[in-house]
Design a protein around this motif. Structure first.
Motif, PDB file in Angstrom:
ATOM      1  N   ASP A 175      -5.713  -4.333  -3.785  1.00 14.07           N
ATOM      2  CA  ASP A 175      -6.417  -5.352  -3.370  1.00 14.07           C
ATOM      3  C   ASP A 175      -5.854  -5.890  -1.971  1.00 14.07           C
ATOM      4  N   LEU A 176      -4.527  -5.347  -1.367  1.00 14.65           N
ATOM      5  CA  LEU A 176      -4.072  -5.724  -0.228  1.00 14.65           C
ATOM      6  C   LEU A 176      -4.348  -4.894   0.926  1.00 14.65           C
ATOM      7  N   LYS A 177      -4.178  -5.404   1.919  1.00 16.47           N
ATOM      8  CA  LYS A 177      -4.328  -4.704   3.306  1.00 16.47           C
ATOM      9  C   LYS A 177      -2.921  -4.326   3.833  1.00 16.47           C
ATOM     10  N   ARG A 178      -2.864  -3.295   4.696  1.00 16.00           N
ATOM     11  CA  ARG A 178      -1.628  -2.920   5.244  1.00 16.00           C
ATOM     12  C   ARG A 178      -0.613  -4.192   5.883  1.00 16.00           C
ATOM     13  N   LYS A 179      -1.359  -5.043   6.493  1.00 14.19           N
ATOM     14  CA  LYS A 179      -0.598  -6.137   7.177  1.00 14.19           C
ATOM     15  C   LYS A 179       0.042  -7.192   6.089  1.00 14.19           C
ATOM     16  N   LEU A 214      12.022   2.678   1.453  1.00 18.20           N
ATOM     17  CA  LEU A 214      11.037   2.741   0.462  1.00 18.20           C
ATOM     18  C   LEU A 214       9.820   3.244   1.383  1.00 18.20           C
ATOM     19  N   VAL A 215       8.879   4.133   0.857  1.00 18.92           N
ATOM     20  CA  VAL A 215       7.637   4.436   1.738  1.00 18.92           C
ATOM     21  C   VAL A 215       6.365   4.010   0.889  1.00 18.92           C
ATOM     22  N   MET A 216       5.560   3.129   1.439  1.00 18.94           N
ATOM     23  CA  MET A 216       4.576   2.614   0.624  1.00 18.94           C
ATOM     24  C   MET A 216       3.202   3.313   1.261  1.00 18.94           C
ATOM     25  N   CYS A 217       2.440   4.038   0.483  1.00 16.30           N
ATOM     26  CA  CYS A 217       1.305   4.887   0.989  1.00 16.30           C
ATOM     27  C   CYS A 217       0.100   4.263   0.264  1.00 16.30           C
ATOM     28  N   GLY A 218      -0.826   3.733   1.310  1.00 15.53           N
ATOM     29  CA  GLY A 218      -2.224   3.296   0.899  1.00 15.53           C
ATOM     30  C   GLY A 218      -3.112   4.232   0.891  1.00 15.53           C
ATOM     31  N   SER A 238      12.548   6.818  -2.143  1.00 15.35           N
ATOM     32  CA  SER A 238      11.676   6.154  -2.975  1.00 15.35           C
ATOM     33  C   SER A 238      10.246   5.903  -2.261  1.00 15.35           C
ATOM     34  N   TYR A 239       9.120   6.203  -3.064  1.00 18.01           N
ATOM     35  CA  TYR A 239       7.862   5.877  -2.582  1.00 18.01           C
ATOM     36  C   TYR A 239       6.944   5.372  -3.560  1.00 18.01           C
ATOM     37  N   ARG A 240       5.620   4.876  -3.206  1.00 23.33           N
ATOM     38  CA  ARG A 240       4.655   4.385  -3.883  1.00 23.33           C
ATOM     39  C   ARG A 240       3.334   4.619  -3.213  1.00 23.33           C
ATOM     40  N   VAL A 241       2.516   5.302  -4.174  1.00 19.87           N
ATOM     41  CA  VAL A 241       1.186   5.655  -3.543  1.00 19.87           C
ATOM     42  C   VAL A 241       0.099   4.755  -4.443  1.00 19.87           C
ATOM     43  N   PHE A 242      -0.662   4.255  -3.468  1.00 17.28           N
ATOM     44  CA  PHE A 242      -1.886   3.385  -4.017  1.00 17.28           C
ATOM     45  C   PHE A 242      -3.399   3.999  -3.827  1.00 17.28           C
ATOM     46  N   ASP A 243      -4.238   3.723  -4.396  1.00 14.23           N
ATOM     47  CA  ASP A 243      -5.554   4.065  -3.991  1.00 14.23           C
ATOM     48  C   ASP A 243      -6.229   2.435  -4.155  1.00 14.23           C
ATOM     49  N   ALA A 244      -7.405   2.477  -4.144  1.00 15.47           N
ATOM     50  CA  ALA A 244      -8.146   1.259  -3.975  1.00 15.47           C
ATOM     51  C   ALA A 244      -8.128   0.389  -5.367  1.00 15.47           C
ATOM     52  N   LYS A 245      -7.789   1.037  -6.560  1.00 17.94           N
ATOM     53  CA  LYS A 245      -7.587   0.322  -7.694  1.00 17.94           C
ATOM     54  C   LYS A 245      -6.251  -0.006  -8.064  1.00 17.94           C
ATOM     55  N   GLY A 246      -5.364   0.732  -7.319  1.00 21.63           N
ATOM     56  CA  GLY A 246      -3.793   0.539  -7.820  1.00 21.63           C
ATOM     57  C   GLY A 246      -2.934   1.590  -7.673  1.00 21.63           C
ATOM     58  N   LEU A 247      -1.632   1.473  -8.148  1.00 24.00           N
ATOM     59  CA  LEU A 247      -0.460   2.428  -8.153  1.00 24.00           C
ATOM     60  C   LEU A 247      -1.262   3.587  -8.955  1.00 24.00           C
TER      61      LEU A 247
END
Length: 100
Positions: A24-28, A51-55, A72-81
């Protein structure tokens, strides 16, 4: 204007944010979350990256660089992690509050 600082163990850490939407969040919003904790928002990944955050629509080469450098990284789609890796050497990783 930079956001006010929040007490955090992330002070001085380098964070890479790539892609557009993070559930639910935008990059900014994600960048502002980490900046408020004293993080430097970087464009490139190195062994010093915390950390790398991938939307959605992230660049695949940045995720590949995170994996190659054992960052470390996290990958998200429109629904979540959707995918996450935490390198035990980096310690606790804060994450934006997605319920807010």
């Amino acid at each position: 204007n930079p956001p006010p600082l929040v007490e955090s163990n992330l002070l001085g850490k380098s964070i890479v944010v790539t892609g557009s939407n993070f559930a639910d969040l935008k990059r900014k919003q994600v960048e502002a979350f980490y900046q408020a904790r004293g993080c430097k928002i970087a464009k490139d990944i190195s062994k010093n990256t915390h950390l790398v955050m991938c939307g959605t629509s992230y660049t695949a080469h940045k995720l590949a660089a995170a994996i190659e450098n054992k960052v470390s990284y996290r990958v998200f789609d429109a629904k979540g992690l959707t995918e996450s890796y935490t390198n035990p050497k980096v310690g606790e990783i804060d994450a934006p509050d997605y319920d807010a």
